[in-house]
Design a protein around this motif. Structure first.
Motif, short mmCIF file in Angstrom:
data_model
loop_
_atom_site.label_atom_id
_atom_site.label_comp_id
_atom_site.label_asym_id
_atom_site.label_seq_id
_atom_site.Cartn_x
_atom_site.Cartn_y
_atom_site.Cartn_z
N GLY A 8 2.07 68.82 38.46
CA GLY A 8 1.92 67.37 38.28
C GLY A 8 2.60 66.69 39.46
N TYR A 13 6.85 59.82 40.21
CA TYR A 13 8.28 60.19 40.13
C TYR A 13 8.70 61.21 41.19
CZ TYR A 13 8.66 58.04 35.44
OH TYR A 13 8.69 57.18 34.38
N VAL A 36 2.00 70.82 42.92
CA VAL A 36 0.70 71.27 42.41
C VAL A 36 0.03 70.14 41.62
CG1 VAL A 36 -0.48 72.98 40.96
CG2 VAL A 36 1.67 73.58 42.11
N ASP A 37 -1.25 69.95 41.83
CA ASP A 37 -1.98 68.99 41.00
C ASP A 37 -3.39 69.52 40.75
OD1 ASP A 37 -2.87 66.27 39.89
OD2 ASP A 37 -0.81 65.83 40.50
N ILE A 38 -4.21 68.69 40.15
CA ILE A 38 -5.61 69.05 39.86
C ILE A 38 -6.52 68.18 40.73
CG2 ILE A 38 -5.21 69.90 37.51
CD1 ILE A 38 -5.99 67.07 36.51
N LYS A 44 -3.51 61.15 44.86
CA LYS A 44 -2.10 60.83 44.62
C LYS A 44 -1.20 61.92 45.20
CE LYS A 44 -0.87 59.62 40.40
NZ LYS A 44 -0.88 59.49 38.92
N GLN A 84 5.68 68.00 35.20
CA GLN A 84 5.66 66.54 34.99
C GLN A 84 4.21 66.05 35.06
OE1 GLN A 84 8.12 65.23 38.37
NE2 GLN A 84 6.29 65.26 39.64
N ARG A 86 0.40 64.89 33.20
CA ARG A 86 -0.10 64.06 32.11
C ARG A 86 -1.58 64.39 31.93
NH1 ARG A 86 1.69 59.50 30.02
NH2 ARG A 86 3.04 58.85 31.73
N ARG A 89 -4.32 61.78 32.21
CA ARG A 89 -3.70 60.69 32.98
C ARG A 89 -3.55 59.39 32.20
NH1 ARG A 89 -7.45 60.59 37.25
NH2 ARG A 89 -8.73 61.48 35.63
N VAL A 125 -2.27 73.53 27.74
CA VAL A 125 -2.07 73.64 29.20
C VAL A 125 -0.72 74.31 29.49
CG1 VAL A 125 -1.86 72.36 31.38
CG2 VAL A 125 -3.52 71.61 29.65
N PHE A 145 9.50 68.59 31.73
CA PHE A 145 9.73 67.17 31.64
C PHE A 145 8.54 66.51 30.94
CE2 PHE A 145 10.27 63.08 34.06
CZ PHE A 145 11.54 62.80 33.62
N THR A 146 7.42 67.27 30.84
CA THR A 146 6.19 66.73 30.28
C THR A 146 6.37 66.38 28.81
OG1 THR A 146 4.92 68.04 31.85
CG2 THR A 146 3.75 67.26 29.91
N LEU A 168 13.66 68.58 29.23
CA LEU A 168 14.56 67.61 29.84
C LEU A 168 14.07 66.20 29.60
CD1 LEU A 168 17.08 68.01 31.42
CD2 LEU A 168 15.74 67.83 33.51
N GLU A 286 2.25 51.52 39.02
CA GLU A 286 1.89 52.71 39.78
C GLU A 286 1.04 52.35 41.00
OE1 GLU A 286 0.77 56.64 37.65
OE2 GLU A 286 -0.91 56.06 38.91
N ARG A 308 10.12 52.08 36.42
CA ARG A 308 9.55 53.04 35.48
C ARG A 308 10.62 53.49 34.49
NH1 ARG A 308 4.91 55.90 36.62
NH2 ARG A 308 5.07 56.41 34.41
P1 NAD Z 1 0.94 60.72 35.82
O1 NAD Z 1 -0.10 60.09 35.00
O2 NAD Z 1 1.23 60.16 37.15
O3 NAD Z 1 0.61 62.28 35.94
C1 NAD Z 1 1.25 63.09 36.88
C2 NAD Z 1 0.26 64.03 37.52
O4 NAD Z 1 -0.17 65.03 36.61
C3 NAD Z 1 -1.03 63.33 38.01
O5 NAD Z 1 -1.07 63.36 39.42
C4 NAD Z 1 -2.13 64.13 37.35
O6 NAD Z 1 -3.25 64.32 38.18
C5 NAD Z 1 -1.43 65.45 37.05
N1 NAD Z 1 -2.07 66.33 36.09
C6 NAD Z 1 -2.81 66.01 35.00
N2 NAD Z 1 -3.23 67.11 34.37
C7 NAD Z 1 -2.74 68.17 35.07
C8 NAD Z 1 -2.82 69.58 34.92
N3 NAD Z 1 -3.51 70.13 33.92
N4 NAD Z 1 -2.18 70.36 35.82
C9 NAD Z 1 -1.50 69.81 36.83
N5 NAD Z 1 -1.38 68.50 37.03
C10 NAD Z 1 -2.00 67.68 36.16
O7 NAD Z 1 2.25 60.79 34.92
P2 NAD Z 1 3.73 60.25 35.12
O8 NAD Z 1 3.81 58.89 34.56
O9 NAD Z 1 4.22 60.50 36.46
O10 NAD Z 1 4.48 61.19 34.08
C11 NAD Z 1 4.33 62.58 34.20
C12 NAD Z 1 4.80 63.29 32.95
O11 NAD Z 1 6.20 63.23 32.86
C13 NAD Z 1 4.25 62.71 31.65
O12 NAD Z 1 3.97 63.75 30.75
C14 NAD Z 1 5.39 61.87 31.14
O13 NAD Z 1 5.36 61.70 29.75
C15 NAD Z 1 6.56 62.70 31.60
N6 NAD Z 1 7.83 61.98 31.71
C16 NAD Z 1 8.85 62.51 31.00
C17 NAD Z 1 10.07 61.92 31.01
C18 NAD Z 1 11.16 62.55 30.16
O14 NAD Z 1 12.14 61.90 29.86
N7 NAD Z 1 11.01 63.81 29.76
C19 NAD Z 1 10.29 60.77 31.80
C20 NAD Z 1 9.22 60.26 32.54
C21 NAD Z 1 7.98 60.89 32.49
#
Ligand code: NAD
Ligand code: G6P
Ligand code: MN
Ligand code: MN
Length: 434
Positions: A8, A13, A36-38, A44, A84, A86, A89, A125, A145-146, A168, A286, A308
């Motif tokens: 992600g 972040y 790594v992303d998809i 992004k 991290q 989503r 998305r 996933v 963190f996801t 975390l 964003e 954020r």
């Molecule tokens: P985002 O929507 O920007 O997603 C981050 C990236 O994940 C995107 O670039 C997306 O293309 C990629 N992605 C989607 N599916 C994927 C997959 N199968 N494999 C790899 N990458 C993939 O999200 P964000 O707002 O940056 O948040 C990211 C994650 O972190 C979310 O799950 C959010 O809930 C979590 N988060 C957790 C905390 C915490 O306290 N634990 C705090 C902030 C964010």
């Protein structure tokens, strides 16, 4: 040197994480950071990745930033894997938040029906990532963190049979910062005994320089309209003074959804009609952030990222990784297997508690039990997480309906079914198991 993989990587972040690794380079020599992303996230990933490269160059650290859509290649020989991502998305988050509102229910992307669906999309996933890790980097730590981080950690422990996982969240560090500000002291002087679950954690005792200040803090917290302690994504409604004085522990910002349900629902309904749900607000934030990230002259983390909800995320993630790597044995609140730390939660379940962080991982510090007033709610949420994780793994409709119905934010089985059916349809692209 270390190889770290961030799944992600295209997240807005990421610059915060990169900043955290740069700051700690002397004690935590990250030689390779693989983002790594998809395919849907490639644009992004490239923008954030180029910024990351400028940041390490400016800082003069020999950290190699690698961008890839090939997760398996990235995982080969990794030391730490952070997640991290989503699934679906922000568009999916919008549905998580909006559909339940139609039925008069708070959506909430981690705690309510939204959290259930984020879990249903995410758990398959993460279990696939675990499968790859067992093959390609079996000794690596997974720092997840996801969200919903508690449910995801539970699923990895229970169904992934992978023990080197830590969940975390930035809520505990956010609470510590908020307490420090309220009491007018430096955050380093504040210690909080944290115990509970993710987004369901309590500050059981609050100390300043070792003196228990819990009562004073609760007085301060309840003296005005707003409490002074929240996250950017949660409106700061004040607490009923007698409630917190009677409870004698500090709730987390997410507890408002349970203890102030009708007020929070009214807030969310109002926001949906005006500024938009949080997902819509975040979408704008964003877009602004990525415009900034594109600037070839930008080579630091821009301060706008603090809007954020995930502020201090990198401090939490990097402190954890460096303490594992260096066997620091300091105390940090993380999500890990309970092993008796909280008496009324099963040993094998994930809890969010203070732990001693060692090279063998987090060792939870026993708290005995939570006050009887909140014990039931915490057990209920743990049951919700377990049933939800089971539904995510089996794809069983009735199990998902049970999970939806036992969520405290959902008032009845029939409303649960209506929300479930509409959300299953809306998210079907990301729910192959159903
Ligand atoms: P985002 O929507 O920007 O997603 C981050 C990236 O994940 C995107 O670039 C997306 O293309 C990629 N992605 C989607 N599916 C994927 C997959 N199968 N494999 C790899 N990458 C993939 O999200 P964000 O707002 O940056 O948040 C990211 C994650 O972190 C979310 O799950 C959010 O809930 C979590 N988060 C957790 C905390 C915490 O306290 N634990 C705090 C902030 C964010
Ligand atoms: C909090 C939580 C995170 C959550 C985030 C949402 O800090 O700890 O788990 O993902 O806020 O922030 P956002 O800016 O995406 O609404
Ligand atoms: Mn969190
Ligand atoms: Mn219910």
């Amino acid at each position: 040197g270390l190889k770290i993989v961030t799944i992600g990587g295209g997240s807005s972040y990421t610059p915060e994480l990169v900043e955290g690794f740069i700051k700690r380079y002397d004690e935590l020599p990250v030689r390779e950071l693989w983002l790594v992303d998809i395919p849907e996230g490639e644009e992004k990933l490239n923008i954030v990745g180029e910024l990351a490269k400028r940041m390490v160059k400016k800082a003069g650290v020999p950290m190699d930033i690698r961008l890839t859509l090939d997760r398996r290649k990235a995982l080969e020989g990794a030391d730490f894997v952070t997640t991290q991502f989503r699934v679906g998305r922000l568009e999916a988050r919008m549905k998580d938040e909006k559909i339940p509102l139609k039925y008069g229910v708070i959506g909430q992307e981690t705690n309510g029906p939204g959290g259930l669906f984020k879990g249903l999309r995410t758990i398959p996933v993460i279990l696939d990532i675990i499968k790859d890790m067992k093959e390609l980097c079996p000794d690596a730590w997974l720092i997840n963190f996801t969200n919903p981080a508690g449910m995801v950690t539970e699923a990895v422990l229970r169904y992934g049979n992978y023990k080197k996982v830590v969940g975390l969240c930035n809520v505990p560090i956010g609470m510590r910062m908020g307490v420090a500000k309220l009491l007018g002291v430096d955050a380093r002087r504040v210690h909080i005994d944290f115990a509970g679950l993710n987004h369901m954690v309590f500050g059981v005792n609050i100390y300043v320089d070792g003196n228990n200040m819990t009562e004073e803090l609760i007085d301060r917290l309840t003296s005005g309209e707003a409490s002074g302690i929240t996250m950017r994504n949660i409106v700061d409604l004040g607490w009923e003074p007698g409630f917190l004085k009677g409870l004698k522990i500090l709730p987390c910002p997410y507890h408002r959804y349970y203890f102030q349900t009708s007020k929070m629902l009214a807030e969310e309904m109002e926001a949906a009609k005006t500024v938009g749900t949080r997902a819509e607000v975040v979408k704008k934030l964003e877009d602004e952030l990525f415009e900034l990230y594109k600037d070839p002259n930008l080579d630091i983390k821009p301060p706008q990222l603090e809007k954020r909800g995930g502020a201090y995320y990198s401090d939490a993630a990097c402190s954890l990784i460096t303490s594992i790597y260096n066997d620091k044995r300091d105390i940090q609140p993380v999500n890990t297997q309970n092993n008796g730390a909280i008496a009324s939660i099963p040993n094998e379940s994930a809890v969010e508690v203070n732990c001693v962080i060692t090279k063998e991982g987090p060792k939870p510090i026993a708290v005995g039990d939570l006050p009887v007033a909140v014990r039931g709610l915490v057990q209920q949420i743990k049951s919700f997480e377990r049933v939800a994780a089971e539904a995510a793994v089996t794809g069983d409709y009735n199990t998902a309906l049970v999970a939806m119905t036992i969520n405290p934010l959902v008032p009845s089985d029939t409303i649960a079914k209506q929300i479930l059916d509409e959300m299953l349809e809306a998210h079907k692209e990301y729910l192959p198991q159903f």
